[in-house]
Design a protein around this motif. Sequence first.
Motif, PDB file in Angstrom:
ATOM      1  N   VAL A  71       0.862  -1.183   0.000  1.00  0.00           N
ATOM      2  CA  VAL A  71       0.000   0.000   0.000  1.00  0.00           C
ATOM      3  C   VAL A  71       0.899   1.233   0.000  1.00  0.00           C
ATOM      4  O   VAL A  71       1.837   1.343   0.794  1.00  0.00           O
ATOM      5  CB  VAL A  71      -0.932  -0.002   1.224  1.00  0.00           C
ATOM      6  N   ASP A  72       0.605   2.176  -0.871  1.00  0.00           N
ATOM      7  CA  ASP A  72       1.518   3.274  -1.186  1.00  0.00           C
ATOM      8  C   ASP A  72       1.340   4.486  -0.275  1.00  0.00           C
ATOM      9  O   ASP A  72       0.449   5.313  -0.476  1.00  0.00           O
ATOM     10  CB  ASP A  72       1.322   3.688  -2.656  1.00  0.00           C
ATOM     11  N   PHE A  73       2.246   4.591   0.702  1.00  0.00           N
ATOM     12  CA  PHE A  73       2.486   5.843   1.413  1.00  0.00           C
ATOM     13  C   PHE A  73       3.953   6.223   1.259  1.00  0.00           C
ATOM     14  O   PHE A  73       4.574   6.752   2.184  1.00  0.00           O
ATOM     15  CB  PHE A  73       2.113   5.704   2.900  1.00  0.00           C
ATOM     16  N   HIS A  74       4.499   5.930   0.077  1.00  0.00           N
ATOM     17  CA  HIS A  74       5.904   6.211  -0.163  1.00  0.00           C
ATOM     18  C   HIS A  74       6.134   7.150  -1.332  1.00  0.00           C
ATOM     19  O   HIS A  74       7.256   7.597  -1.547  1.00  0.00           O
ATOM     20  CB  HIS A  74       6.691   4.906  -0.393  1.00  0.00           C
ATOM     21  N   GLU A  79       1.606  14.312   3.973  1.00  0.00           N
ATOM     22  CA  GLU A  79       0.165  14.148   4.142  1.00  0.00           C
ATOM     23  C   GLU A  79      -0.190  14.229   5.627  1.00  0.00           C
ATOM     24  O   GLU A  79       0.686  14.286   6.495  1.00  0.00           O
ATOM     25  CB  GLU A  79      -0.293  12.799   3.585  1.00  0.00           C
ATOM     26  N   SER A  80      -1.474  14.198   5.911  1.00  0.00           N
ATOM     27  CA  SER A  80      -1.942  14.139   7.297  1.00  0.00           C
ATOM     28  C   SER A  80      -3.205  13.294   7.378  1.00  0.00           C
ATOM     29  O   SER A  80      -3.979  13.212   6.419  1.00  0.00           O
ATOM     30  CB  SER A  80      -2.218  15.545   7.849  1.00  0.00           C
ATOM     31  N   LYS A 115       7.520   8.630   3.653  1.00  0.00           N
ATOM     32  CA  LYS A 115       7.403  10.085   3.601  1.00  0.00           C
ATOM     33  C   LYS A 115       6.795  10.527   4.927  1.00  0.00           C
ATOM     34  O   LYS A 115       6.596   9.705   5.841  1.00  0.00           O
ATOM     35  CB  LYS A 115       6.542  10.515   2.424  1.00  0.00           C
ATOM     36  N   THR A 116       6.496  11.797   5.071  1.00  0.00           N
ATOM     37  CA  THR A 116       6.017  12.345   6.337  1.00  0.00           C
ATOM     38  C   THR A 116       4.496  12.410   6.362  1.00  0.00           C
ATOM     39  O   THR A 116       3.867  12.908   5.426  1.00  0.00           O
ATOM     40  CB  THR A 116       6.595  13.751   6.560  1.00  0.00           C
ATOM     41  N   ILE A 117       3.929  11.911   7.465  1.00  0.00           N
ATOM     42  CA  ILE A 117       2.486  11.992   7.700  1.00  0.00           C
ATOM     43  C   ILE A 117       2.272  12.549   9.102  1.00  0.00           C
ATOM     44  O   ILE A 117       2.820  12.024  10.081  1.00  0.00           O
ATOM     45  CB  ILE A 117       1.806  10.623   7.560  1.00  0.00           C
ATOM     46  N   GLY A 118       1.508  13.619   9.209  1.00  0.00           N
ATOM     47  CA  GLY A 118       1.210  14.241  10.498  1.00  0.00           C
ATOM     48  C   GLY A 118      -0.198  13.941  10.956  1.00  0.00           C
ATOM     49  O   GLY A 118      -1.036  13.436  10.203  1.00  0.00           O
ATOM     50  N   SER A 119      -0.473  14.278  12.201  1.00  0.00           N
ATOM     51  CA  SER A 119      -1.783  14.044  12.814  1.00  0.00           C
ATOM     52  C   SER A 119      -2.554  15.363  12.865  1.00  0.00           C
ATOM     53  O   SER A 119      -2.376  16.240  12.020  1.00  0.00           O
ATOM     54  CB  SER A 119      -1.585  13.430  14.208  1.00  0.00           C
ATOM     55  N   GLU A 120      -3.417  15.519  13.844  1.00  0.00           N
ATOM     56  CA  GLU A 120      -4.118  16.769  14.103  1.00  0.00           C
ATOM     57  C   GLU A 120      -4.323  16.903  15.599  1.00  0.00           C
ATOM     58  O   GLU A 120      -4.262  15.925  16.339  1.00  0.00           O
ATOM     59  CB  GLU A 120      -5.461  16.824  13.371  1.00  0.00           C
TER      60      GLU A 120
END
Length: 346
Positions: A71-74, A79-80, A115-120
């Motif tokens: 699954v592509d998160f690369h 993203e967040s 890659k970078t994924i942030g929260s909230e």
Amino acid sequence: MALPASGQQISADQISDEFGRNATGNSMSLGDYRLTQSVGSLSFNGIDSGVPSSGEIKFSDFHSKRLNVVVDFHTGGQESRQNAKDRYNGNSVTVIGGFRGKKEAGSKILIHVNKTIGSEKGDQNRVALRTGSWDSDVALSVDVGGSGRLYGAGGDGGEGSNSFSDAGSQNAGSGGNGTSALGIEHEETAVNIQSGGRIRCGFGGGGGGSGARQVDRGADRSACGGGGGGGAGLPAGNGGDRGNRLSGNEDEVTSGNPGSAGQLEENGEGGSGGNNADEAFGGSGGRGGDPSESPAAGNGGSPGDGSSAGSAGANGSAIRRSNSNIVVDITNAGDLTGDTSATGVA
């Protein structure tokens, strides 16, 4: 489901059903499944682990093997707040070998983050990336590459005490809680962090400082508290507002200073409290949290005026589980910062 286990018969049709057939729909030669393939920072030497990528290949090599789907998160930019099952349903996947389309039941699903994924900001159970729910027969992993980053959000700093010239101050505000990085919702999941990869909680904000009041004949001096510092994270916490005068003459009270905002990996500092004629000193705000420092409560004013300093916010988690029965197998060659056993995922 996976191919038959060792000791059971296995056929060319079963292997082709799992990994794909040739262009005419017939079973493929076992040798056609010898391959090497790279996806993001993942390397596949064989169509599944244990299947040879070169040399002799035989039916017994395929016992208990599964189709591999990445699954592509690369690819792409930052993203967040993502859900891996939604990404799979949207067909942002790579099927190893490419001999067939994706399938869920019985497959090995690799959620690859590079890659970078942030929260909230908000409740601690808010996460940057959640696995989503999968078929019970899926072998699920979250594979964080050397450029992969999962961050919780930082908590905001608490507001400093507002002050009155002829009475005590309002209580200072508490720091906000940090949120979390990864939420696991599948019953057994492997988490693999490569060297350079990072899964990090969001850090709590600092508490606001309390007010102060000094009274003697003919004078009533008050001072306000400073704001708390923001916690580190993505997004980072804001600094807390300074306390302000709510009544009285301008020269009877001095406002505090706001706290500073946190950054991705560094806390914000608490603001200093007000100073009224060197007689009343508002409490300073507490620092926000970061990887090297815990979030701090605000400080009390001097002399005290009956108001309370704000407490520090709590850190979020690096990894959360949707319930306590979920098993998470962690292999960490990178940076894993924060609790990994909390429950509740949103």
